[in-house]
Design a protein around this motif. Sequence first.
Motif, short mmCIF file in Angstrom:
data_model
loop_
_atom_site.label_atom_id
_atom_site.label_comp_id
_atom_site.label_asym_id
_atom_site.label_seq_id
_atom_site.Cartn_x
_atom_site.Cartn_y
_atom_site.Cartn_z
N ASN A 265 -8.40 -11.77 -5.09
CA ASN A 265 -7.19 -12.46 -4.66
C ASN A 265 -6.04 -11.41 -3.86
OD1 ASN A 265 -6.03 -11.49 -6.69
ND2 ASN A 265 -5.08 -13.40 -7.45
N GLU A 266 -6.36 -9.97 -3.91
CA GLU A 266 -5.72 -9.10 -3.67
C GLU A 266 -5.15 -9.41 -2.39
OE1 GLU A 266 -5.45 -4.26 -3.53
OE2 GLU A 266 -7.54 -4.96 -4.15
N ALA A 267 -5.82 -9.57 -1.54
CA ALA A 267 -5.31 -9.73 -0.01
C ALA A 267 -4.20 -10.68 0.20
CB ALA A 267 -6.55 -9.78 1.03
N GLN A 268 -4.53 -11.70 -0.55
CA GLN A 268 -3.41 -12.99 -0.43
C GLN A 268 -2.37 -12.78 -0.98
OE1 GLN A 268 -6.37 -15.80 -2.28
NE2 GLN A 268 -4.63 -16.64 -3.38
N ARG A 269 -2.52 -11.88 -1.81
CA ARG A 269 -1.16 -11.45 -2.76
C ARG A 269 -0.04 -10.74 -2.21
NH1 ARG A 269 -1.38 -15.65 -5.93
NH2 ARG A 269 -1.99 -15.60 -7.81
N VAL A 270 -0.74 -9.73 -1.04
CA VAL A 270 -0.08 -8.75 -0.60
C VAL A 270 1.26 -9.52 -0.02
CG1 VAL A 270 0.11 -7.12 1.42
CG2 VAL A 270 -1.82 -7.17 -0.19
N PRO A 271 1.14 -10.62 0.85
CA PRO A 271 2.43 -10.92 1.69
C PRO A 271 3.48 -11.29 0.55
CG PRO A 271 0.68 -11.92 2.69
CD PRO A 271 0.00 -11.04 1.19
N GLU A 272 3.18 -11.86 -0.72
CA GLU A 272 4.07 -12.33 -1.74
C GLU A 272 4.64 -11.20 -2.33
OE1 GLU A 272 2.01 -14.87 -4.64
OE2 GLU A 272 0.51 -15.42 -3.30
N VAL A 273 3.91 -10.04 -2.57
CA VAL A 273 4.47 -8.98 -3.09
C VAL A 273 5.40 -8.33 -2.20
CG1 VAL A 273 4.05 -6.57 -3.85
CG2 VAL A 273 2.34 -8.28 -4.60
N LEU A 274 5.10 -8.03 -1.00
CA LEU A 274 5.91 -7.76 0.14
C LEU A 274 7.34 -8.29 0.17
CD1 LEU A 274 3.77 -6.77 3.19
CD2 LEU A 274 4.70 -5.20 1.53
N GLU A 275 7.25 -9.74 0.06
CA GLU A 275 8.56 -10.62 0.01
C GLU A 275 9.39 -10.22 -1.19
OE1 GLU A 275 11.46 -12.97 0.97
OE2 GLU A 275 9.92 -12.39 2.14
N ALA A 276 8.66 -10.07 -2.31
CA ALA A 276 9.45 -9.67 -3.57
C ALA A 276 10.24 -8.38 -3.30
CB ALA A 276 8.63 -9.73 -4.57
N LEU A 277 9.55 -7.47 -2.82
CA LEU A 277 10.18 -5.84 -2.53
C LEU A 277 11.25 -6.18 -1.73
CD1 LEU A 277 6.93 -3.92 -2.29
CD2 LEU A 277 8.43 -4.14 -4.25
N ARG A 278 11.25 -6.99 -0.62
CA ARG A 278 11.98 -7.21 0.28
C ARG A 278 13.42 -7.58 -0.33
NH1 ARG A 278 8.18 -9.59 3.66
NH2 ARG A 278 7.14 -8.06 5.02
N ARG A 279 13.12 -8.60 -1.33
CA ARG A 279 14.45 -9.04 -2.11
C ARG A 279 14.98 -8.21 -3.12
NH1 ARG A 279 11.08 -14.60 -4.58
NH2 ARG A 279 10.57 -15.31 -2.65
N GLY A 280 14.21 -6.87 -3.27
CA GLY A 280 14.83 -6.01 -3.81
C GLY A 280 14.24 -5.78 -5.33
N TRP A 281 13.16 -6.63 -5.65
CA TRP A 281 12.83 -6.47 -6.79
C TRP A 281 11.86 -5.18 -7.23
CZ3 TRP A 281 9.98 -11.92 -8.00
CH2 TRP A 281 10.89 -12.90 -7.85
N LYS A 282 11.98 -5.23 -8.59
CA LYS A 282 10.98 -4.20 -9.20
C LYS A 282 9.63 -4.75 -9.58
CE LYS A 282 14.53 -1.00 -11.00
NZ LYS A 282 15.27 -0.29 -12.12
N VAL A 283 8.45 -4.30 -9.04
CA VAL A 283 7.19 -4.64 -8.98
C VAL A 283 6.22 -3.94 -9.81
CG1 VAL A 283 5.09 -6.07 -8.14
CG2 VAL A 283 7.50 -6.21 -7.11
N ALA A 284 5.73 -4.19 -11.11
CA ALA A 284 4.76 -3.43 -11.47
C ALA A 284 3.34 -3.84 -11.48
CB ALA A 284 5.25 -3.55 -13.06
N LEU A 285 2.60 -3.16 -11.07
CA LEU A 285 0.90 -3.42 -11.05
C LEU A 285 0.19 -2.64 -12.19
CD1 LEU A 285 -1.60 -4.30 -9.44
CD2 LEU A 285 -1.68 -1.97 -8.30
N VAL A 286 -0.45 -3.62 -12.93
CA VAL A 286 -1.27 -2.87 -13.92
C VAL A 286 -2.64 -3.57 -13.76
CG1 VAL A 286 0.88 -2.96 -15.63
CG2 VAL A 286 -0.64 -5.18 -15.61
#
Length: 285
Positions: free
Chosen positions: A68-89
């Motif tokens: 599901n990595e490819a389908q998650r990318v747009p969601e993550v980019l949107e979160a980053l545009r909101r100024g979120w800190k995103v952690a990948l583990v």
Amino acid sequence: MCADRAGGKGLLYVVATPIGNLRDITLRALEVLKEADLILCEDTRTTRKLLTYYQISGKRLRSFYKDNEAQRVPEVLEALRRGWKVALVSEAGTPGISDPGALLVREVRKAAFAVVPVPGPSALTTFLSVSGQDLSGGFMFLGFSPARKTERKKLLQQLRDYPYPMVFFVPPHRLRTFLREALEILGDRSVVLGHELTKMHEEVRSFSLREAAEYFETTAPKGEYILLLEGRSNEPDLSMEEILAAIEDLRRKGYPLKEAVKEMARRYGLSTKELYALALRRKRD
């Protein structure tokens, strides 16, 4: 404290987590996980266990794995545009090392967001540190051995003359087959195997490939294995007389002459044709 967002822009942290022992985590990694607005997890159950152990609660967890990595990318980019800190583990160790993450990192960089590494545990470096092998000249990491037999054999054929140590991840259901095929194609050479690293039943053992193949015929592999194969040596450890004597020893064990010669030629990087001629001469004499 974690690095602040520049101009309110989000950040993607690539966070290494324990490979077994939950105490093997850096203070900085814990700090990032506490401050993250969103945590992308290869396995949410494993990450939740880690967070619970360190009393980190109230976090948004999203599954993030190979399929599901490819389908998650747009969601993550949107979160980053909101100024979120995103952690990948990942489930264990460092993301992107035979685990999901490379695609996301590329896309986040393309979108001009910062990607921040938070270093820590890795099964690869953990294993190599206790392998007892001199790696100062380099080594090759090949990730998981191919699942298809034809692809696996093709890869091993390509590695026959490779002079440096080679490191593989091998799942338990494929270990016996991999060892037999490596012995058949590469010839007998030293191998170091590790599994359950940093866990209660941690084990790192050195074998010859033949010994390892025989050992696991009667011992069931358990857990994921990491193994280091010796590269091809161009300098025989034995004199030619000793090599010819070893061929005779293999013949006494039931090997046909051609197979015994082939085995020793593979083992010591010699010409099968020339060694066979010498063995025939010795046999006549």
